[in-house]
Design a protein around this motif. Sequence first.
Motif, PDB file in Angstrom:
ATOM      1  N   ASN A  75       0.851  -1.422   0.003  1.00 52.13           N
ATOM      2  CA  ASN A  75      -0.004  -0.051  -0.009  1.00 52.13           C
ATOM      3  C   ASN A  75       1.011   1.400  -0.121  1.00 52.13           C
ATOM      4  O   ASN A  75       1.892   1.353   0.576  1.00 52.13           O
ATOM      5  CB  ASN A  75      -1.005  -0.141   1.085  1.00 52.13           C
ATOM      6  N   GLY A  76       0.449   2.380  -0.779  1.00 50.27           N
ATOM      7  CA  GLY A  76       1.077   3.571  -0.723  1.00 50.27           C
ATOM      8  C   GLY A  76       1.346   4.296   0.565  1.00 50.27           C
ATOM      9  O   GLY A  76       0.275   4.279   1.482  1.00 50.27           O
ATOM     10  N   ILE A  77       2.451   4.655   0.777  1.00 47.57           N
ATOM     11  CA  ILE A  77       2.454   5.520   2.151  1.00 47.57           C
ATOM     12  C   ILE A  77       1.659   7.007   2.048  1.00 47.57           C
ATOM     13  O   ILE A  77       1.199   7.293   2.895  1.00 47.57           O
ATOM     14  CB  ILE A  77       3.993   5.792   2.476  1.00 47.57           C
ATOM     15  N   ASN A  78       2.038   7.556   0.838  1.00 50.55           N
ATOM     16  CA  ASN A  78       1.302   8.959   0.495  1.00 50.55           C
ATOM     17  C   ASN A  78       0.687   8.548  -0.810  1.00 50.55           C
ATOM     18  O   ASN A  78       1.149   8.193  -1.881  1.00 50.55           O
ATOM     19  CB  ASN A  78       2.556   9.888   0.338  1.00 50.55           C
ATOM     20  N   ASN A  79      -0.633   9.258  -0.567  1.00 56.73           N
ATOM     21  CA  ASN A  79      -1.017   9.149  -2.043  1.00 56.73           C
ATOM     22  C   ASN A  79      -1.286  10.839  -2.367  1.00 56.73           C
ATOM     23  O   ASN A  79      -1.846  11.633  -2.562  1.00 56.73           O
ATOM     24  CB  ASN A  79      -2.743   9.055  -1.637  1.00 56.73           C
ATOM     25  N   LYS A 166       1.960   6.285  -4.725  1.00 56.06           N
ATOM     26  CA  LYS A 166       0.778   6.491  -5.245  1.00 56.06           C
ATOM     27  C   LYS A 166       0.596   7.833  -6.138  1.00 56.06           C
ATOM     28  O   LYS A 166      -0.751   8.312  -6.031  1.00 56.06           O
ATOM     29  CB  LYS A 166      -0.364   6.254  -4.535  1.00 56.06           C
ATOM     30  N   PRO A 167       1.450   8.088  -6.905  1.00 55.28           N
ATOM     31  CA  PRO A 167       1.071   9.385  -7.831  1.00 55.28           C
ATOM     32  C   PRO A 167       0.256   9.163  -9.006  1.00 55.28           C
ATOM     33  O   PRO A 167       0.340   8.088  -9.593  1.00 55.28           O
ATOM     34  CB  PRO A 167       2.593   9.753  -8.287  1.00 55.28           C
ATOM     35  N   SER A 168      -0.239  10.386  -9.581  1.00 56.28           N
ATOM     36  CA  SER A 168      -0.702  10.088 -10.912  1.00 56.28           C
ATOM     37  C   SER A 168      -0.222  10.790 -11.986  1.00 56.28           C
ATOM     38  O   SER A 168      -0.197  10.488 -13.162  1.00 56.28           O
ATOM     39  CB  SER A 168      -2.345  10.774 -10.909  1.00 56.28           C
ATOM     40  N   VAL A 169       0.916  11.520 -11.344  1.00 56.67           N
ATOM     41  CA  VAL A 169       1.776  12.230 -12.612  1.00 56.67           C
ATOM     42  C   VAL A 169       3.315  12.124 -11.680  1.00 56.67           C
ATOM     43  O   VAL A 169       3.459  12.526 -10.687  1.00 56.67           O
ATOM     44  CB  VAL A 169       1.375  13.739 -12.468  1.00 56.67           C
ATOM     45  N   ILE A 170       4.246  11.822 -12.745  1.00 55.26           N
ATOM     46  CA  ILE A 170       5.463  12.139 -12.269  1.00 55.26           C
ATOM     47  C   ILE A 170       6.401  13.050 -13.177  1.00 55.26           C
ATOM     48  O   ILE A 170       6.403  12.875 -14.541  1.00 55.26           O
ATOM     49  CB  ILE A 170       6.260  10.584 -12.270  1.00 55.26           C
ATOM     50  N   ILE A 171       6.998  13.889 -12.617  1.00 58.07           N
ATOM     51  CA  ILE A 171       7.725  14.771 -13.387  1.00 58.07           C
ATOM     52  C   ILE A 171       9.320  14.855 -13.115  1.00 58.07           C
ATOM     53  O   ILE A 171       9.749  14.621 -12.043  1.00 58.07           O
ATOM     54  CB  ILE A 171       7.404  16.324 -12.924  1.00 58.07           C
ATOM     55  N   TYR A 187       5.303   2.056 -19.487  1.00 55.16           N
ATOM     56  CA  TYR A 187       5.081   1.510 -18.174  1.00 55.16           C
ATOM     57  C   TYR A 187       4.212   2.321 -17.261  1.00 55.16           C
ATOM     58  O   TYR A 187       3.070   1.983 -16.903  1.00 55.16           O
ATOM     59  CB  TYR A 187       6.278   1.110 -17.340  1.00 55.16           C
ATOM     60  N   CYS A 188       4.438   3.722 -17.206  1.00 52.52           N
ATOM     61  CA  CYS A 188       3.915   4.609 -16.390  1.00 52.52           C
ATOM     62  C   CYS A 188       2.272   4.790 -17.005  1.00 52.52           C
ATOM     63  O   CYS A 188       1.271   4.710 -16.197  1.00 52.52           O
ATOM     64  CB  CYS A 188       4.228   5.791 -16.198  1.00 52.52           C
ATOM     65  N   GLU A 189       2.248   4.799 -18.286  1.00 47.19           N
ATOM     66  CA  GLU A 189       0.894   5.269 -18.957  1.00 47.19           C
ATOM     67  C   GLU A 189      -0.161   4.002 -18.784  1.00 47.19           C
ATOM     68  O   GLU A 189      -1.198   3.800 -18.723  1.00 47.19           O
ATOM     69  CB  GLU A 189       1.268   5.380 -20.490  1.00 47.19           C
ATOM     70  N   HIS A 190       0.532   2.578 -18.739  1.00 49.17           N
ATOM     71  CA  HIS A 190      -0.125   1.557 -18.509  1.00 49.17           C
ATOM     72  C   HIS A 190      -0.947   1.459 -17.185  1.00 49.17           C
ATOM     73  O   HIS A 190      -1.884   0.873 -16.877  1.00 49.17           O
ATOM     74  CB  HIS A 190       0.850   0.039 -18.681  1.00 49.17           C
ATOM     75  N   LEU A 191      -0.071   1.892 -16.075  1.00 47.73           N
ATOM     76  CA  LEU A 191      -0.627   2.138 -14.617  1.00 47.73           C
ATOM     77  C   LEU A 191      -1.441   3.275 -14.655  1.00 47.73           C
ATOM     78  O   LEU A 191      -1.890   3.732 -13.319  1.00 47.73           O
ATOM     79  CB  LEU A 191       0.481   2.114 -13.636  1.00 47.73           C
ATOM     80  N   GLY A 192      -1.616   4.134 -15.599  1.00 52.80           N
ATOM     81  CA  GLY A 192      -2.431   5.205 -15.422  1.00 52.80           C
ATOM     82  C   GLY A 192      -1.595   6.731 -15.050  1.00 52.80           C
ATOM     83  O   GLY A 192      -2.326   7.400 -14.213  1.00 52.80           O
ATOM     84  N   VAL A 193      -0.286   6.518 -15.081  1.00 46.10           N
ATOM     85  CA  VAL A 193       0.404   7.627 -14.360  1.00 46.10           C
ATOM     86  C   VAL A 193       0.889   8.302 -15.612  1.00 46.10           C
ATOM     87  O   VAL A 193       1.588   7.648 -16.550  1.00 46.10           O
ATOM     88  CB  VAL A 193       1.403   6.963 -13.604  1.00 46.10           C
TER      89      VAL A 193
END
Length: 388
Positions: A75-79, A166-171, A187-193
């Motif tokens: 489980n993610g520590i931070n959402n 648990k990010p939705s965006v990585i910069i 890989y990220c896009e496959h996970l919706g990120v």
Amino acid sequence: KMDFKKYVKKLHKWEKITERFSNKIDDYERVRRHYLGRKLFRTQLYYVLNVFCMLQYPVLLMMNKINTNHNKNKNGINNLETIFICPNDEYKFVLEDLPESVLSEYSNIASILANDYKIPIKGFYLDDHGRELCKELAKRYPFSFFMNCSVMIHIYRIQHLILEFKPSVIITTQTDEDFTTSILTNYCEHLGVKYIGIQHGDYCYDPNLAYFRFSEYYVWDEDSIKNLELVNTRLDFARTFKCKRFDGNLIKKITPEYHLTYYLAGDEIRNELIRIRNVLIKFIVKGYSVNLRNHPRARNARAVRAVFNDGMIHLENAREVPIGDSITNTDYVVATRSTVLSEALANSLDAVIDDVAYDMEDMIYLRMKNLNHATLRLSDIMKAELGI
């Protein structure tokens, strides 16, 4: 590391290689072509790494099999909605470097140091999509062990980051030269990120930037896009933005401390540094004050200290002196490849291209960005002030 002359020869070789490429391309092929672009300039190193990874690759596969259930239910520590990856703890996370549209669209941007997600080797594990990507890449290019190992490790690092935060965006601002970027985006896009890249320095004609892909990529200007097009980077995801460092709010000091400050790119080899020093010493002999500033993340710091070890030329600490304070404290801002030329021009300061230590024809061939914008040349200043 190499001199401009050797670099240009390598570019000619790169052009011949790309002529054989087909028009059919996907993320696997993007990684391969980007890898070849980087390998061309580090041939000996990459051969050594390939042999090492040939031994390491089976170990990674075995570890992945052993740790099959390690991360499945983590489980993610931070959402966190959005995270920004800083390359190391010496790099300051500056919101001003990000586009306004990114700042307004993605809230609560948190800075995560790359060192904070080092690989916990004991738990090395790839999920189904990660394994699928690595398997297909290895199937297509079975003898490129370094490339395959790098992709596997980078996917795991991103997977580890996503599971933890648990990010939705990585910069990121540091990975456009990373040949694994296209697969990481997949890989990220496959996970919706979303995996978003931000330009962090001026571009020239550089195969180290060939073929990369992000979900979104923010570029400073049209000049940068033209240089990316030259190396076949996919640009349908790119958009331009005005970087705040070019706002033009700086004013030169009334009495600058230095007559000229030379800005290194951070990857000059010893022979280049010696040529630069020989040029700068001519100003010193005539009584002019000269300053030298290296890139804050330079790879040639030891060589710089060795070549400029006599104290005749002041060495400015880039981690202590802000770049704005530096370029306003000198009469002339001198460089060849440094982004500081663009910053000087944006602030109406005297930007000078070094055409003495470097060949102008080579710079034209490399499409150095500011050749058409900076009108001052170091040879003209030397002729006017030193009579050379």
